[in-house]
Design a protein around this motif. Structure first.
Motif, short mmCIF file in Angstrom:
data_model
loop_
_atom_site.label_atom_id
_atom_site.label_comp_id
_atom_site.label_asym_id
_atom_site.label_seq_id
_atom_site.Cartn_x
_atom_site.Cartn_y
_atom_site.Cartn_z
N ARG A 334 1.20 -0.97 -0.46
CA ARG A 334 -0.11 -0.14 0.01
C ARG A 334 1.21 1.48 0.04
O ARG A 334 1.79 1.29 0.63
CB ARG A 334 -1.22 -0.20 1.05
CG ARG A 334 -1.68 -1.45 1.03
CD ARG A 334 -3.03 -0.72 2.38
NE ARG A 334 -1.72 -0.94 3.58
CZ ARG A 334 -1.27 -1.32 4.76
NH1 ARG A 334 -1.12 -2.17 4.94
NH2 ARG A 334 -0.82 -0.45 6.03
N VAL A 335 0.43 2.23 -0.13
CA VAL A 335 1.09 3.50 -0.62
C VAL A 335 1.55 4.30 1.11
O VAL A 335 2.62 4.95 1.25
CB VAL A 335 0.77 4.44 -1.63
CG1 VAL A 335 1.02 3.96 -2.88
CG2 VAL A 335 -1.00 4.66 -1.14
N THR A 336 0.65 3.82 1.57
CA THR A 336 0.56 4.17 3.17
C THR A 336 1.56 3.78 3.92
O THR A 336 1.40 3.11 5.04
CB THR A 336 -0.66 4.47 4.16
OG1 THR A 336 -1.55 3.33 4.01
CG2 THR A 336 -1.85 5.46 3.12
N ASP A 337 2.11 2.08 3.52
CA ASP A 337 2.60 1.49 4.55
C ASP A 337 3.99 1.83 5.11
O ASP A 337 4.65 2.74 4.53
CB ASP A 337 3.01 0.05 3.27
CG ASP A 337 4.22 -0.84 3.88
OD1 ASP A 337 5.23 -0.79 5.00
OD2 ASP A 337 3.79 -1.95 3.12
N PRO A 338 4.22 1.92 6.26
CA PRO A 338 5.31 2.85 7.36
C PRO A 338 6.71 2.38 6.41
O PRO A 338 7.51 2.83 6.97
CB PRO A 338 4.89 2.30 8.28
CG PRO A 338 3.67 0.50 8.24
CD PRO A 338 3.28 0.95 6.82
N SER A 339 6.74 1.02 6.20
CA SER A 339 8.00 0.38 6.00
C SER A 339 8.51 1.04 4.06
O SER A 339 9.88 0.61 4.23
CB SER A 339 8.06 -1.06 5.91
OG SER A 339 6.84 -0.89 4.82
N LEU A 340 7.78 1.84 3.46
CA LEU A 340 7.86 1.47 2.12
C LEU A 340 9.50 3.18 3.06
O LEU A 340 9.70 4.23 3.25
CB LEU A 340 7.02 3.05 1.74
CG LEU A 340 6.27 2.16 0.72
CD1 LEU A 340 4.77 2.89 0.45
CD2 LEU A 340 6.90 0.81 -0.43
#
Length: 507
Positions: A334-340
């Motif tokens: 997801r674009v909101t994934d904190p691990s990006l």
């Protein structure tokens, strides 16, 4: 079967070295620097902004950091590495760097030649490792001073090479030249061998003395090794060296310790799907960059498919975008994934990557819209297959499939180290022995303070193999390994002293 070199250190195949380092990138270079006797001390007027750490350092100011308790110094420190010694060494070399400060290092270095531990560093190319093969059109993710190695400021070196310093981030080819120059200026060349390819590293279970009862160690002419029957042949390293006429000369070395510093860029990650071997599917940034440079994709109506959500994939997006090549960007998260990774980069320092992230968030594909002219993202999608007519099938998490015609595809989903020279491809060294070694998902399991492999004594690993992908942090591995080996060498000398009856007979 000696290594072919005009001034070879190796004279016969019975050589036993205290340390052989496999890999000549920044990890191997930094380890060689410290094994050569360079020692870090607290500078006389230095004050670390972390008052607790500073008070600990003051307690043993007269000792080098190599001779101090690394676990004690590391306690309570936090940073962007899971390895405590890496965080400690970074805190000493770049105090409060993660808060945006550019404080000078609080360490100064001394060459103490009596601490020299004989070693060889083996690499496929010139010192610098994979940095010599990276796509030259992109800036490094780290600042130039974060890429530097101890004792030679990158800014000082680069300012002598070019007049205009437009920013703190630099091109990979500059970093590669810096590392090659570093080995020369620090006097480390005698420890390095280029064009070497390792075919096997295997554990030996031999007696400490050969059957004929004679010592079979290397001569002391270059390596300053004291001949000793106590040197253990723990490892046999086999491989070949490629010489100028293209021929291969095999070699065999014996070592008491082996340090793995290979990095993880040897084998690009694959999707393992149908059609992935078609010629229009690339697996590296240099391949894709070359296609762009040759104009093979310019003016194409069909988009380029880019797979991945890391910085290399972002580089590919920028490369295509800046050359007016339309992009389909597919990634599982997801674009909101904190691990990006984009979540960890300050916007002001990395505007181009945040531009990509902004497009990932705001230009995503929807059923009621067509592909955008320049860039369309496909979050939470994966590629099912490639077809011979240059089409791909995408699928989202709901199972919905979509087919697109492409001009090319670039799969940039990470890479794996090539540890084929170890048993089980080195898998047994990882936290999950049933999976290949990877930087993030399954690094080599090590002792947190010595970097010795938990599952193999006298085998060490550092750098990306243990999760430290940034040059800032891999230097801690060199500190941990050097301290461990120096401590064992000291104990060995004490043992010899006792065995030989005090001071009598010591050469």
């Amino acid at each position: 079967m000696p290594l072919v070199e005009e001034t070879s250190l190796l004279e016969d195949s019975s050589v036993t070295l205290p340390v052989v380092v496999i890999g000549n990138g920044p990890s191997g270079i930094c380890l060689s620097y410290m094994l050569s006797g360079y020692r870090p001390y607290l500078s006389s007027e230095a004050i670390h902004p972390n008052t607790i750490l500073h008070s600990k350092l003051e307690e043993a100011r007269h000792l080098s950091i190599v001779d101090q308790d690394l676990e004690y110094l590391s306690e309570g420190l936090e940073g962007r590495s899971s390895n405590p010694v890496a965080v400690l060494f970074d805190a000493l070399l770049h105090p409060d760097a993660d808060f945006g400060y550019d404080y000078p290092s609080i360490l100064h270095w001394k060459l103490e030649q009596h601490h020299y531990i004989p070693h060889l560093v083996l690499g496929k190319g010139p010192p610098g490792g994979a940095w010599h093969n990276m796509e030259g059109s992109m800036l490094t993710i780290s600042f130039g001073n974060w890429m530097e190695l101890p004792g030679l400021k990158f800014k000082d070196w680069v300012s002598s090479k070019r007049r205009n310093l437009k920013g703190d981030r630099v091109m990979p080819e500059e970093i590669a030249r810096y590392y090659k120059h570093y080995v020369k200026v620090m006097g480390l060349q005698k420890n390095f061998r280029e064009n070497t390819y390792i075919t096997s590293v295997s554990r030996l279970y031999r007696d400490q003395v050969d059957n004929d009862g004679q010592d079979r160690d290397i001569s002391t002419q270059h390596l300053q090794i004291e001949k000793s029957k106590f040197t253990k042949r723990n490892w046999e390293i086999r491989g070949y060296q490629r010489i100028r006429d293209g021929s291969h000369i095999p070699f065999c070395l014996f070592a008491e310790n082996v340090a793995l510093a290979t990095g993880t860029l040897d084998s690009p990650g694959r999707l393992e799907i149908d059609g992935e071997d078609f010629p229009f599917v690339f697996h590296s940034m240099p391949e894709f960059g070359a296609a762009i440079s040759k104009g093979q994709l310019c003016g194409k109506v069909d988009p380029v498919l880019i797979v991945g959500s890391g910085l290399t994939a972002a580089d590919a997006v920028l490369c295509a975008y800046n050359n007016n090549v339309p992009v389909i960007h597919v990634f599982r998260r997801r674009v909101t994934d904190p691990s990006l990774i984009f979540k960890q980069l300050p916007k002001k320092l990395y505007p181009e990557y945040h531009k990509v992230y902004h497009m990932m968030c705001t230009q995503s594909y929807s059923l009621d819209s067509n592909l955008l002219s320049d860039y369309t993202s496909f979050p939470e999608h994966h590629v099912l297959s490639f077809k011979s007519d240059m089409k791909c099938i995408l699928q989202n998490i709901s199972g919905l499939k979509k087919i697109f015609k492409l001009s090319a595809a670039v799969v940039l989903i990470g890479s794996h180290p090539n540890l084929s020279f170890l048993k089980e491809q080195g898998c047994y060294l990882g936290y999950n022995s049933s999976q290949p070694i990877t930087c993030k998902g399954n690094p080599v399991e090590i002792d947190a303070y010595t970097y010795e492999c938990v599952k193999e004594a006298n085998l060490f690993a550092l750098g990306p193999l243990v999760g430290d992908n940034f040059v800032r942090f891999l230097k801690g591995g060199a500190l941990g390994v050097t301290r461990c080996l120096a401590t064992r060498q000291k104990k060995k000398k004490q043992h010899l002293f006792v065995e030989r009856g005090g001071g009598d007979g010591i050469a």
